[in-house]
Enzyme design. Sequence first.
Site, PDB file in Angstrom:
ATOM      1  N   ASP A 108     -12.429 -26.532  -1.339  1.00 23.23           N
ATOM      2  CA  ASP A 108     -13.058 -26.600  -2.664  1.00 23.23           C
ATOM      3  C   ASP A 108     -12.479 -27.751  -3.479  1.00 23.23           C
ATOM      4  OD1 ASP A 108     -13.335 -24.056  -1.479  1.00 23.23           O
ATOM      5  OD2 ASP A 108     -13.705 -23.107  -3.404  1.00 23.23           O
ATOM      6  N   HIS A 132     -14.429 -28.441  -6.641  1.00 22.10           N
ATOM      7  CA  HIS A 132     -14.862 -27.897  -7.931  1.00 22.10           C
ATOM      8  C   HIS A 132     -14.850 -28.919  -9.071  1.00 22.10           C
ATOM      9  CE1 HIS A 132     -15.895 -23.792  -7.186  1.00 22.10           C
ATOM     10  NE2 HIS A 132     -14.756 -23.545  -6.543  1.00 22.10           N
ATOM     11  N   ASP A 180     -18.298 -25.872  -2.234  1.00 20.91           N
ATOM     12  CA  ASP A 180     -17.811 -25.696  -3.602  1.00 20.91           C
ATOM     13  C   ASP A 180     -17.362 -27.018  -4.224  1.00 20.91           C
ATOM     14  OD1 ASP A 180     -18.450 -23.074  -3.474  1.00 20.91           O
ATOM     15  OD2 ASP A 180     -16.477 -22.314  -3.995  1.00 20.91           O
ATOM     16  N   ASN A 217     -20.529 -21.195  -1.787  1.00 16.15           N
ATOM     17  CA  ASN A 217     -21.258 -20.244  -2.635  1.00 16.15           C
ATOM     18  C   ASN A 217     -21.632 -20.838  -3.989  1.00 16.15           C
ATOM     19  OD1 ASN A 217     -18.316 -20.021  -3.122  1.00 16.15           O
ATOM     20  ND2 ASN A 217     -18.910 -18.503  -4.649  1.00 16.15           N
ATOM     21  N   HIS A 218     -20.980 -21.957  -4.376  1.00 17.97           N
ATOM     22  CA  HIS A 218     -21.323 -22.595  -5.644  1.00 17.97           C
ATOM     23  C   HIS A 218     -22.381 -23.689  -5.485  1.00 17.97           C
ATOM     24  CE1 HIS A 218     -18.506 -20.898  -8.654  1.00 17.97           C
ATOM     25  NE2 HIS A 218     -17.835 -20.553  -7.556  1.00 17.97           N
ATOM     26  N   HIS A 227     -17.405 -21.982   4.823  1.00 18.60           N
ATOM     27  CA  HIS A 227     -16.834 -21.791   3.489  1.00 18.60           C
ATOM     28  C   HIS A 227     -16.229 -20.405   3.302  1.00 18.60           C
ATOM     29  CE1 HIS A 227     -16.203 -22.600  -0.750  1.00 18.60           C
ATOM     30  NE2 HIS A 227     -16.729 -21.418  -1.023  1.00 18.60           N
TER      31      HIS A 227
END
Length: 808
Positions: A124, A126, A153, A187-188, A240
């Site tokens: 990730d 982000h 992510d 998932n993002h 992920h």
Amino acid sequence: WEAKNGMVGLTATRLNREQWPQVPSPPIGVQSFKTINCKEFLSGQPAKAVLAHMSKAPQVPLHPHTMVRILEEAKKLLEMRAKYAGAVMKVSVPNSRVPDGGEVAKAAMQPQQRRDAKVVVLGDTHGQLNDLLWALACLGLPSPLNPYVMNGDIADRGTMGVEIFAVMLCFMLQFPKHNAVVINRGNHECLSMNAAMGFKAEISGKYGPDWGNLMLEMFGDIFALLPTCSVIGGSICVVHGGVSRNPEQQMQLLAELPEGVRRSEINPRRIEGDPYQDCYEDCHWADPQDAQGSMPSTVENGGRGCSHFWGPDYTARFLNASGYKMIIRSHQVPKDNSGVFIHESHFQRVLTVFSASNYGHTRNRAGAVLVYGSGTQLEYCPMDLGVCPPFEIVVKQLSRGSAGTIPNFGIAAEVAAMQHQADPHNKSLQKEIKQQAMALFVENKTILWENCVANDSALTGYLPMETWIPICTTSTGISDLDWELVTQLVADVMEGNVEYMRLLGRFHVSVAEPIKNDVNERIVNDLFKKIMKADASLHQLIGSFCSKTGSTQPMILERFAGMLQGAGLSASEVAAVQRSVQTYSGDKGTVDIAACFSAWNIGSGMRSELQLPPHLDQLVDRLALLMVTDADGLVPRSPSAVAQALMDFFVSADRDRDGYMSIGEFEQRIMQRIADMQFDCRAEDLEAILRAADFTGDGNMNFLEFLRLFGRRETGAASIASLNMMDALTFLIWLHRNALAALFRFIGVHGKVTRDQVFWAFSCLQRVANGDLDDDKVATLVDSITFGETGKVDAGALLSAFKLIDLG
């Protein structure tokens, strides 16, 4: 406006006009955006231009026309990939001869020691652009020989998700026929998540509602096309979330996903019980647990409200069914706040990698996993990227043209120091500063020591901080580092003075298996023999140190160095011995010569070479005790006092004052002590042990021959002396271990090398790197290596045996 800015036909020919926001110009103003000229796209080099902008002014968004073009081209490429690969992307390790499905093992060598091609797996990010740029600076830019797998992510939480996508999508477009960049879906990467977690707001804030809505829709199309997982070398599954609720069928279900499952949102209707939806959701949302079995991930049990927790048995079932050997996943900050976490309960076959440091102000570190193809198996290296440094440091590493090399000690220490100033109570940062400082001091130890001694004529071992800092700056060539902070963290600073001898004497390069632990002793043994063979009298030895006769008089380094050179020592050996001598300096520039010589003797292990019969060996110990016992029957306790007592005995026995002890002189003096102490000893036994100790064979004993026979047997007191001498041989190997690793991979077979190959490589290194150690020293080290029954040694294990140590 488009014609003036070189954007004619760039995007209008690819999107219907009704799809464009009906605005005559960019929503905020031309000066608020960065335009990438169309020639960068036409020449196939968009990543270079985008990365250059991100390294200068990332706060200025790319022009909306540029972003739309990037997204449009990326969508076309991803559609092509989806047609032949589906939801599972295959990634090969460049230049690897490991067959698909080969074994996977943790690499013996650290990433800093390797330069072969690799696959980089990031977790990730982000929206934390600095972390991505730092990873690129440290691990190299994406290319066919350095592919990246971004494990989802990228979006949400942070404020620079658009820029991360722009950089990595441009690298993907730059190498369309290679998997130089693979972006797994997380998932993002989901529009419903983006609406709540920040990515939608980020886009709207930068581009306004019109352009923002268009881009968000295009991002949604790209999310639906991103692969769910990637398989490296047919053995490592990168996904992920993790293992699904149906582990045996997971890969088959992904291969057969019906149309409509891969869309801009992940299971938007929260359908439960459909095997395809469950599998797809688990791949993005699942988390591992230490307990066996599967447990629903609910808010009540600390979960996420969807998917499940899976245990080690599910990992085993998935690996057995798929034939894979390992799972690399992301999705959560490791429980120990490290960048890479190895799940022991899953028999070390599950790794969590997270690449956004200080995520949510948790002070976690960023990490990456590097996968190499070595011999007959894949090897993985967990890479600690630490807490991302300030932007100016990131840019400095990128701009130095050293992207792809682990940051050098100077910049790494600089990074840690700047982070510590911002967060002075962070223990992990303090530890990192010490680690980087240790490497920095070992790398520059010789020149630091020489410059310090030059500024400390009395050899007190102390320098004022205001003198120490310029010495560090000039000796290392590093001016940006806060040397005062680094020094305070690794040394005791008393009243503004730095105890430099102790500080520089703390750090060394040591060796471990497969190198035998007696190599230190053998190196010192060789040096001691050279000096002993020179057959210098005690007067000559003391005179090389002193301006006046005496064991603790002001030391004259030039004379001593001349004597060592005359004994056949090389320049680096002389420097190492001098550093050892200087550690025995006392007040007013004096040096305890007796203790120093005694330490060399102890470190050499010379006494064991005499191979005396047991009764004579016992007699030597009894005589040594007799020599150091005073008139009151008291025996000194400290090693330095024992050494001084032995020197005093030698001086008293040397009746003709020629600096040597003849057999007759020794017998006369020792018989006097024997008579005083009522000690029984035969004359023939005395003559036997003295002749055995006569290394030069001239019938007399010089002081070093005397110490060889009667000196202490303990080894602890010699550790500093022997390590200083050992550094002369091991430092070059440790410093150039990366080059040696590449050489061994070229000349070795399956990662193993022979004795002749090791000797040749180490000898060449001495010549190429301007080392001045002779081949005898190299042979001594090579002879201490344990070669297997085949006559070979694992090259990675050998180079990993050279390690930095802190004696404290």
